[in-house]
Write an enzyme that holds these catalytic residues in place. Structure first.
Site, PDB file in Angstrom:
ATOM      1  N   ASP A  24       0.781  -1.237   0.000  1.00  0.00           N
ATOM      2  CA  ASP A  24       0.000   0.000   0.000  1.00  0.00           C
ATOM      3  C   ASP A  24       0.812   1.287   0.000  1.00  0.00           C
ATOM      4  O   ASP A  24       0.298   2.315  -0.414  1.00  0.00           O
ATOM      5  CB  ASP A  24      -1.038   0.027   1.132  1.00  0.00           C
ATOM      6  CG  ASP A  24      -1.882  -1.232   1.131  1.00  0.00           C
ATOM      7  OD1 ASP A  24      -1.951  -1.887   0.080  1.00  0.00           O
ATOM      8  OD2 ASP A  24      -2.458  -1.570   2.162  1.00  0.00           O
ATOM      9  N   TYR A 205       4.855 -12.444  -5.811  1.00  0.00           N
ATOM     10  CA  TYR A 205       4.898 -12.900  -4.412  1.00  0.00           C
ATOM     11  C   TYR A 205       5.706 -14.195  -4.360  1.00  0.00           C
ATOM     12  O   TYR A 205       5.883 -14.878  -5.392  1.00  0.00           O
ATOM     13  CB  TYR A 205       3.477 -13.077  -3.873  1.00  0.00           C
ATOM     14  CG  TYR A 205       2.752 -11.738  -3.786  1.00  0.00           C
ATOM     15  CD1 TYR A 205       3.177 -10.782  -2.874  1.00  0.00           C
ATOM     16  CD2 TYR A 205       1.718 -11.414  -4.653  1.00  0.00           C
ATOM     17  CE1 TYR A 205       2.567  -9.534  -2.812  1.00  0.00           C
ATOM     18  CE2 TYR A 205       1.102 -10.161  -4.593  1.00  0.00           C
ATOM     19  CZ  TYR A 205       1.537  -9.232  -3.670  1.00  0.00           C
ATOM     20  OH  TYR A 205       0.948  -7.998  -3.615  1.00  0.00           O
ATOM     21  N   GLN A 266      10.454   4.269  -7.743  1.00  0.00           N
ATOM     22  CA  GLN A 266       9.207   4.122  -8.512  1.00  0.00           C
ATOM     23  C   GLN A 266       9.361   4.621  -9.945  1.00  0.00           C
ATOM     24  O   GLN A 266       8.848   4.008 -10.880  1.00  0.00           O
ATOM     25  CB  GLN A 266       8.072   4.896  -7.824  1.00  0.00           C
ATOM     26  CG  GLN A 266       7.299   4.073  -6.825  1.00  0.00           C
ATOM     27  CD  GLN A 266       6.027   4.772  -6.367  1.00  0.00           C
ATOM     28  OE1 GLN A 266       5.896   5.992  -6.460  1.00  0.00           O
ATOM     29  NE2 GLN A 266       5.099   4.006  -5.840  1.00  0.00           N
ATOM     30  N   ARG A 282       2.546  -7.369  -9.637  1.00  0.00           N
ATOM     31  CA  ARG A 282       1.760  -7.951  -8.546  1.00  0.00           C
ATOM     32  C   ARG A 282       0.952  -6.865  -7.845  1.00  0.00           C
ATOM     33  O   ARG A 282       1.113  -5.666  -8.118  1.00  0.00           O
ATOM     34  CB  ARG A 282       2.694  -8.635  -7.560  1.00  0.00           C
ATOM     35  CG  ARG A 282       3.453  -7.664  -6.672  1.00  0.00           C
ATOM     36  CD  ARG A 282       4.412  -8.379  -5.743  1.00  0.00           C
ATOM     37  NE  ARG A 282       4.649  -7.603  -4.536  1.00  0.00           N
ATOM     38  CZ  ARG A 282       5.574  -7.892  -3.632  1.00  0.00           C
ATOM     39  NH1 ARG A 282       6.349  -8.943  -3.800  1.00  0.00           N
ATOM     40  NH2 ARG A 282       5.712  -7.144  -2.552  1.00  0.00           N
ATOM     41  N   GLY A 283       0.130  -7.293  -6.866  1.00  0.00           N
ATOM     42  CA  GLY A 283      -0.543  -6.340  -5.971  1.00  0.00           C
ATOM     43  C   GLY A 283      -1.421  -5.373  -6.724  1.00  0.00           C
ATOM     44  O   GLY A 283      -2.308  -5.763  -7.481  1.00  0.00           O
ATOM     45  N   GLU A 284      -1.151  -4.084  -6.509  1.00  0.00           N
ATOM     46  CA  GLU A 284      -2.014  -3.088  -7.152  1.00  0.00           C
ATOM     47  C   GLU A 284      -1.230  -2.042  -7.945  1.00  0.00           C
ATOM     48  O   GLU A 284      -1.485  -1.835  -9.127  1.00  0.00           O
ATOM     49  CB  GLU A 284      -2.882  -2.397  -6.093  1.00  0.00           C
ATOM     50  CG  GLU A 284      -3.831  -1.389  -6.709  1.00  0.00           C
ATOM     51  CD  GLU A 284      -4.941  -0.952  -5.785  1.00  0.00           C
ATOM     52  OE1 GLU A 284      -5.448  -1.774  -5.004  1.00  0.00           O
ATOM     53  OE2 GLU A 284      -5.317   0.229  -5.841  1.00  0.00           O
ATOM     54  N   ASP A 285      -0.284  -1.379  -7.298  1.00  0.00           N
ATOM     55  CA  ASP A 285       0.333  -0.258  -7.998  1.00  0.00           C
ATOM     56  C   ASP A 285       1.142  -0.705  -9.213  1.00  0.00           C
ATOM     57  O   ASP A 285       1.025  -0.122 -10.297  1.00  0.00           O
ATOM     58  CB  ASP A 285       1.215   0.545  -7.032  1.00  0.00           C
ATOM     59  CG  ASP A 285       1.667   1.844  -7.671  1.00  0.00           C
ATOM     60  OD1 ASP A 285       0.798   2.624  -8.094  1.00  0.00           O
ATOM     61  OD2 ASP A 285       2.882   2.063  -7.790  1.00  0.00           O
ATOM     62  N   SER A 286       1.972  -1.741  -9.062  1.00  0.00           N
ATOM     63  CA  SER A 286       2.762  -2.197 -10.215  1.00  0.00           C
ATOM     64  C   SER A 286       1.850  -2.749 -11.313  1.00  0.00           C
ATOM     65  O   SER A 286       2.136  -2.640 -12.507  1.00  0.00           O
ATOM     66  CB  SER A 286       3.796  -3.250  -9.793  1.00  0.00           C
ATOM     67  OG  SER A 286       3.172  -4.337  -9.159  1.00  0.00           O
TER      68      SER A 286
HETATM   69  O1  TRH Z   1       3.389  -3.989  -2.371  1.00  0.00           O
HETATM   70  P1  TRH Z   1       2.490  -4.798  -3.154  1.00  0.00           P
HETATM   71  O2  TRH Z   1       2.616  -6.231  -3.017  1.00  0.00           O
HETATM   72  O3  TRH Z   1       1.119  -4.191  -2.792  1.00  0.00           O
HETATM   73  C1  TRH Z   1       0.059  -4.897  -2.374  1.00  0.00           C
HETATM   74  C2  TRH Z   1      -1.222  -4.281  -2.913  1.00  0.00           C
HETATM   75  O4  TRH Z   1      -1.357  -2.939  -2.611  1.00  0.00           O
HETATM   76  C3  TRH Z   1      -2.312  -5.108  -2.380  1.00  0.00           C
HETATM   77  O5  TRH Z   1      -3.541  -4.599  -2.793  1.00  0.00           O
HETATM   78  C4  TRH Z   1      -2.194  -5.099  -0.862  1.00  0.00           C
HETATM   79  O6  TRH Z   1      -3.250  -5.593  -0.267  1.00  0.00           O
HETATM   80  C5  TRH Z   1      -0.876  -5.784  -0.499  1.00  0.00           C
HETATM   81  O7  TRH Z   1       0.121  -4.973  -1.007  1.00  0.00           O
HETATM   82  C6  TRH Z   1      -0.647  -5.952   0.969  1.00  0.00           C
HETATM   83  O8  TRH Z   1       2.584  -4.473  -4.744  1.00  0.00           O
HETATM   84  P2  TRH Z   1       2.304  -3.068  -5.443  1.00  0.00           P
HETATM   85  O9  TRH Z   1       0.974  -2.527  -5.106  1.00  0.00           O
HETATM   86  O10 TRH Z   1       2.614  -3.258  -6.847  1.00  0.00           O
HETATM   87  O11 TRH Z   1       3.383  -2.071  -4.794  1.00  0.00           O
HETATM   88  C7  TRH Z   1       4.743  -2.224  -4.976  1.00  0.00           C
HETATM   89  C8  TRH Z   1       5.388  -0.876  -5.243  1.00  0.00           C
HETATM   90  O12 TRH Z   1       6.788  -1.047  -5.394  1.00  0.00           O
HETATM   91  C9  TRH Z   1       4.912  -0.198  -6.511  1.00  0.00           C
HETATM   92  O13 TRH Z   1       4.694   1.174  -6.256  1.00  0.00           O
HETATM   93  C10 TRH Z   1       6.067  -0.351  -7.479  1.00  0.00           C
HETATM   94  C11 TRH Z   1       7.206  -0.314  -6.522  1.00  0.00           C
HETATM   95  N1  TRH Z   1       8.466  -0.891  -7.005  1.00  0.00           N
HETATM   96  C12 TRH Z   1       9.565  -0.057  -7.109  1.00  0.00           C
HETATM   97  O14 TRH Z   1       9.450   1.164  -6.842  1.00  0.00           O
HETATM   98  N2  TRH Z   1      10.753  -0.580  -7.501  1.00  0.00           N
HETATM   99  C13 TRH Z   1      10.910  -1.893  -7.832  1.00  0.00           C
HETATM  100  O15 TRH Z   1      12.042  -2.319  -8.198  1.00  0.00           O
HETATM  101  C14 TRH Z   1       9.755  -2.748  -7.736  1.00  0.00           C
HETATM  102  C15 TRH Z   1       9.891  -4.213  -8.090  1.00  0.00           C
HETATM  103  C16 TRH Z   1       8.562  -2.213  -7.315  1.00  0.00           C
END
Ligand code: TRH
Length: 388
Positions: A24, A205, A266, A282-286
């Site tokens: 998040d 994951y 990011q 994965r997740g949401e933002d990526s």
């Molecule tokens: O962190 P996440 O696994 O997020 C998830 C979701 O929000 C999900 O809904 C929630 O319930 C869970 O967490 C607990 O994956 P997400 O959302 O993609 O966020 C990862 C962030 O990391 C994203 O902003 C991209 C960033 N990122 C980098 O900045 N550099 C990197 O090298 C990588 C691999 C990712």
């Protein structure tokens, strides 16, 4: 919607708790930055885990109680204690995924005249019920306060998707410039041969069936270069490498090269998505960033109890990939869902790869549809104005 300047909020607070590493903070930080930089709003981001935050934004200091990061005030949210007065309360208060805001802050919200707009920002889902719940009110059981739900989403009756103003033009400039890609990947240690292969970025994951996929790539028909930011699926990546998965570690077996790159900021992570032929996210933002990158992507969804995430996954695939059977079969299997297909990983990958041009075409259509829903930050502010 008409903009009434007197109703425009000037301050906004976001409360974010980090779950499972980054959970998040990726979304919260992107939202905070956009509100500050594009809308000029004074944003305070309350976050409990500065070390995770720093991984995606290296300018963050892990030991500061309060700090300015790119114009956003970041407060280390240590506990639920503290007394607050109305002057401490922002015009709009956002709780992420129902986190508990400190009771003292809520008490101060109830004393504000007028009351702040209180929003529970929910998770992104393509399920049909989201439209019915978007913008619904929920009264506080004791205090004279009403919270409203806000759902990001894929249709005009939801909040839309996060997207910065310059995002698509910046992507187009980058993708039109092969030297920019070569320079960027080169700085990460990727060799010219690896750049010429089918390049894949990997963010998943730990339970993803990586050994199977690595096996299929290793024995496949064409070269694959897999770029893994440090810390992603560390055990399985280390097992393939036969070495610690630290930046610079790489190994080639058969047609597959796996290379560990540094965990990126990011903004650089966007460049990685723009550079690769296929992105595992994965997740949401990526996941959302991969949709804007325009390149084929495979989504690893965050697991939920009773496999509720399978429903969410299918809802998305139905909306986005209805005619892309290879993508559906691969995605279901990647997420541990028994789909119709009994194909092995080599067959799944071969079919997916053959379908990449069709997926890329579909992405253009999908982006046009998503753009028509407006950008989430503007939709959120319009909604906040309507409540003031
Ligand atoms: O962190 P996440 O696994 O997020 C998830 C979701 O929000 C999900 O809904 C929630 O319930 C869970 O967490 C607990 O994956 P997400 O959302 O993609 O966020 C990862 C962030 O990391 C994203 O902003 C991209 C960033 N990122 C980098 O900045 N550099 C990197 O090298 C990588 C691999 C990712």
């Amino acid at each position: 919607m008409q903009h009434d300047a007197t109703r425009t909020p000037t301050s906004l607070a976001i409360f974010c708790k980090v779950v499972d590493n980054f959970g998040d903070i990726g979304i919260c930080w992107r939202l905070a930055r956009q509100l500050r930089q594009e809308q000029g709003i004074a944003v305070t981001l309350w976050v409990d885990d500065l070390a995770s935050f720093r991984r995606i934004w290296p300018a963050v200091a892990v030991d500061a109680a309060v700090q300015d990061v790119d114009g956003v005030q970041v407060v280390h949210w240590r506990d639920q204690e503290g007394a607050f007065v109305p002057a401490d309360v922002a015009d709009v208060v956002i709780e992420f995924f129902g986190v508990d805001i400190p009771p003292g802050y809520i008490a101060a919200m109830a004393q504000c005249e007028p009351r702040p707009v209180w929003i529970n920002y929910e998770g992104l889902s393509a399920e049909a019920w989201v439209e019915g719940c978007h913008m619904l009110p929920s009264m506080h059981p004791r205090l004279k306060l009403t919270k409203h739900f806000f759902f990001p989403g894929f249709t005009p009756n939801t909040g839309g998707l996060l997207r910065e103003r310059d995002q698509l033009p910046a992507r187009d400039r980058f993708q039109a410039d092969p030297a920019a890609r070569a320079g960027f990947l080169g700085r990460l240690g990727v060799t010219p041969d690896e750049m010429a292969a089918t390049t894949v970025s990997l963010f998943c994951y730990p339970d993803a069936p990586l050994a199977d996929l690595f096996g299929a790539w290793r024995d496949g028909a064409g070269p694959v270069s897999c770029l893994v930011p440090q810390g992603v699926a560390g055990e399985k990546v280390g097992a393939f490498l036969g070495a610690d998965p630290v930046p610079g570690a790489a190994a080639t077996r058969g047609r597959l090269t796996v290379r560990v790159i540094p965990f990126l900021s990011q903004d650089d992570y966007d460049r990685l998505l723009w550079s690769c032929d296929v992105n595992f996210v994965r997740g949401e933002d990526s996941w959302v960033r991969a949709q804007w990158a325009g390149r084929p992507f495979i989504w690893h969804i965050y697991p939920q109890d009773q496999n509720l995430h399978h429903v969410k996954l299918r809802a998305f695939l139905q909306k986005y990939a209805a005619n892309l059977d290879g993508l559906i079969d691969f995605s279901l299997r990647w997420n541990g869902v028994e789909g119709e297909s009994r194909a092995d990983w080599t067959a799944l990958w071969t079919t997916l790869q053959a379908g990449l041009p069709a997926i890329t075409e579909r992405n253009v259509e999908w982006q046009t549809q998503m753009l028509a829903n407006g950008d989430l930050v503007r939709n959120l502010l319009d909604f906040a104005r309507s409540l003031r």
